[in-house]
Design a protein around this motif. Structure first.
Motif, PDB file in Angstrom:
ATOM      1  N   PRO A  13      -0.310   9.062  -6.134  1.00 58.00           N
ATOM      2  CA  PRO A  13      -0.837   9.921  -5.046  1.00 58.00           C
ATOM      3  C   PRO A  13      -2.233  10.479  -5.324  1.00 58.00           C
ATOM      4  N   LEU A  14      -2.512  10.842  -6.579  1.00 62.26           N
ATOM      5  CA  LEU A  14      -3.832  11.411  -6.879  1.00 62.26           C
ATOM      6  C   LEU A  14      -4.944  10.376  -6.734  1.00 62.26           C
TER       7      LEU A  14
ATOM      8  N   GLY B  49      -9.353   7.422  -1.598  1.00 67.08           N
ATOM      9  CA  GLY B  49      -9.326   7.316  -0.132  1.00 67.08           C
ATOM     10  C   GLY B  49     -10.153   8.364   0.566  1.00 67.08           C
ATOM     11  N   SER B  50     -10.094   9.606   0.099  1.00 66.20           N
ATOM     12  CA  SER B  50     -10.802  10.649   0.843  1.00 66.20           C
ATOM     13  C   SER B  50     -12.062  11.157   0.130  1.00 66.20           C
ATOM     14  N   TYR B  51     -11.932  11.594  -1.126  1.00 65.46           N
ATOM     15  CA  TYR B  51     -13.097  12.201  -1.790  1.00 65.46           C
ATOM     16  C   TYR B  51     -14.184  11.171  -2.111  1.00 65.46           C
TER      17      TYR B  51
ATOM     18  N   TYR C 156      -4.814   7.821  -4.779  1.00 65.11           N
ATOM     19  CA  TYR C 156      -4.913   7.592  -3.329  1.00 65.11           C
ATOM     20  C   TYR C 156      -5.789   8.674  -2.679  1.00 65.11           C
ATOM     21  N   VAL C 157      -5.538   9.935  -3.069  1.00 62.74           N
ATOM     22  CA  VAL C 157      -6.301  11.051  -2.499  1.00 62.74           C
ATOM     23  C   VAL C 157      -7.769  10.956  -2.919  1.00 62.74           C
ATOM     24  N   TRP C 158      -8.013  10.694  -4.208  1.00 67.17           N
ATOM     25  CA  TRP C 158      -9.389  10.637  -4.715  1.00 67.17           C
ATOM     26  C   TRP C 158     -10.178   9.480  -4.115  1.00 67.17           C
TER      27      TRP C 158
ATOM     28  N   ALA D 170     -15.817  10.320   1.168  1.00 69.73           N
ATOM     29  CA  ALA D 170     -16.645  11.431   1.667  1.00 69.73           C
ATOM     30  C   ALA D 170     -17.949  11.539   0.866  1.00 69.73           C
ATOM     31  N   PHE D 171     -17.848  11.456  -0.453  1.00 66.25           N
ATOM     32  CA  PHE D 171     -19.069  11.588  -1.269  1.00 66.25           C
ATOM     33  C   PHE D 171     -19.977  10.363  -1.111  1.00 66.25           C
TER      34      PHE D 171
ATOM     35  N   MET E 104       0.629   4.022  -2.890  1.00 67.51           N
ATOM     36  CA  MET E 104       0.198   5.405  -2.628  1.00 67.51           C
ATOM     37  C   MET E 104       1.245   6.424  -3.082  1.00 67.51           C
ATOM     38  N   ARG E 105       2.514   6.054  -3.010  1.00 66.46           N
ATOM     39  CA  ARG E 105       3.565   6.971  -3.450  1.00 66.46           C
ATOM     40  C   ARG E 105       3.668   7.014  -4.979  1.00 66.46           C
TER      41      ARG E 105
ATOM     42  N   LEU F 243       0.832  -1.209   0.000  1.00 66.36           N
ATOM     43  CA  LEU F 243       0.000   0.000   0.000  1.00 66.36           C
ATOM     44  C   LEU F 243       0.869   1.263   0.000  1.00 66.36           C
ATOM     45  N   ASP F 244       1.957   1.224   0.786  1.00 67.61           N
ATOM     46  CA  ASP F 244       2.873   2.375   0.844  1.00 67.61           C
ATOM     47  C   ASP F 244       3.455   2.675  -0.535  1.00 67.61           C
TER      48      ASP F 244
END
Lengths: 65, 245
Positions: free
Chosen positions: A12-13, A19-21, A15-17, A24-25, A8-9, A4-5
């Motif tokens: 990154p985009l 994992g978080s967005y 991972y951000v999309w 959240a949506f 994600m490196r 996973l590390d």
């Protein structure tokens, strides 16, 4: 470093999309669905109560005739 | 033209007003999310230290701010309900709690996702993180306490006390980075200025506004159901067009 590390490196985009967005949506969508469902159920209950009251009133007046 | 705001503190008038406002808030929120995320991902440059990972802030910061602010609003409504015994205040407090809890969860979740590549850990028992976790538990406690008491008026009073006492946690979250030596960074945007790129600021403020409008729309929609449920024995509810149809 775990898989996973490394992933994600390298992405990154993504991972951000994802994992978080996306999470959240997804949570917002679930919340909206729950609010809409609650309104639907509550309206059904209120309508049933009203119908029951109307029937009880009709029976009462019908009995007096 | 003077508006009598007290008129809208009654469930009878607020129900209709909320119904008219929800589509406006929801539509504005959707537009602002699209614009904010476009600026955040297509216009704002990558951070020179954090690379692309910093872009989590466009959802993390608004969620964190809202989780704290919604708690204060919820505690304010709960206090109003407790002091003045107003029906709508208690209903508003009950409607805010789930949305506040979700924002607290999103704040913790996105913080963990940022922490892993930046700090090397999903979670640390840092003052900011721990106090935010306590905030989530306070929201959950409020919801659970309210649901556990059958009589709505008694449930309102008991959960209002919890909300008021718990509000002491909000300044602790906010000032934790100043009071203690924390791993979590302090505020980047201050009254004295900021080192953030203009596009990053724009994206963050636009997504913050989008989250605000979303929260207002969802809370108004939820409070309408609560009003329907609690006032179901009144005449005005049975005469509503959606009930008659």
């Amino acid at each position: 470093m775990s898989g996973l590390d490394i992933w994600m490196r390298e992405n990154p985009l993504a991972y951000v999309w994802l994992g978080s967005y996306a999470v959240a949506f997804f949570i917002f969508t679930i919340e909206i669905a729950m609010v809409r469902h609650k309104r639907k159920i509550t309206l059904q209950q209120v309508r049933l109560m009203r119908e029951a009251e109307d029937e009880a009133r009709d029976d009462k007046f019908g009995g007096n005739d | 033209m003077a508006i009598n705001w007290f008129k809208y503190s009654a469930p009878t008038t607020f129900y209709g007003l909320a119904g008219k406002l929800i589509p406006w808030f929801a539509f504005s929120s959707a537009i602002l999310f699209v614009v904010g995320l476009y600026i955040g991902f297509a216009v704002a440059p990558a951070d020179y230290q954090q690379g692309e990972f910093y872009r989590i802030i466009f959802i993390h910061v608004p969620s964190s701010i809202l989780s704290m602010f919604l708690y204060l609003v919820m505690a304010g409504y709960a206090a109003l309900g407790l002091i003045f015994n107003t029906r709508l205040s208690a209903m508003m407090a009950t409607a805010i709690a789930p949305t506040g809890a979700l924002f607290a969860f999103i704040s913790l979740w996105t913080g963990a996702l940022w922490g892993k590549p930046m700090w090397g850990a999903w979670w640390v028992w840092d003052a900011r993180l721990t106090s935010e976790l306590i905030l989530l538990f306070l929201y959950l406690g409020f919801i659970a306490l309210h649901a556990s008491i059958d009589d709505p008026r008694r449930a309102d009073r008991a959960s209002a006390l919890l909300a008021i006492v718990g509000s002491v946690n909000v300044p602790i979250i906010y000032f934790s980075v100043q009071w203690w030596n924390t791993l979590h960074q302090g505020s980047t945007i201050k009254f004295s200025g900021t080192s953030m790129h203009v596009a990053m600021q724009q994206a963050m403020f636009i997504t913050l506004a989008a989250c605000w409008l979303y929260a207002i729309a969802v809370v108004l929609a939820r409070v309408r159901s609560i009003i329907l449920e609690r006032e179901r024995n009144t005449t005005w509810i049975t005469e509503l067009p959606e009930v008659r149809s």
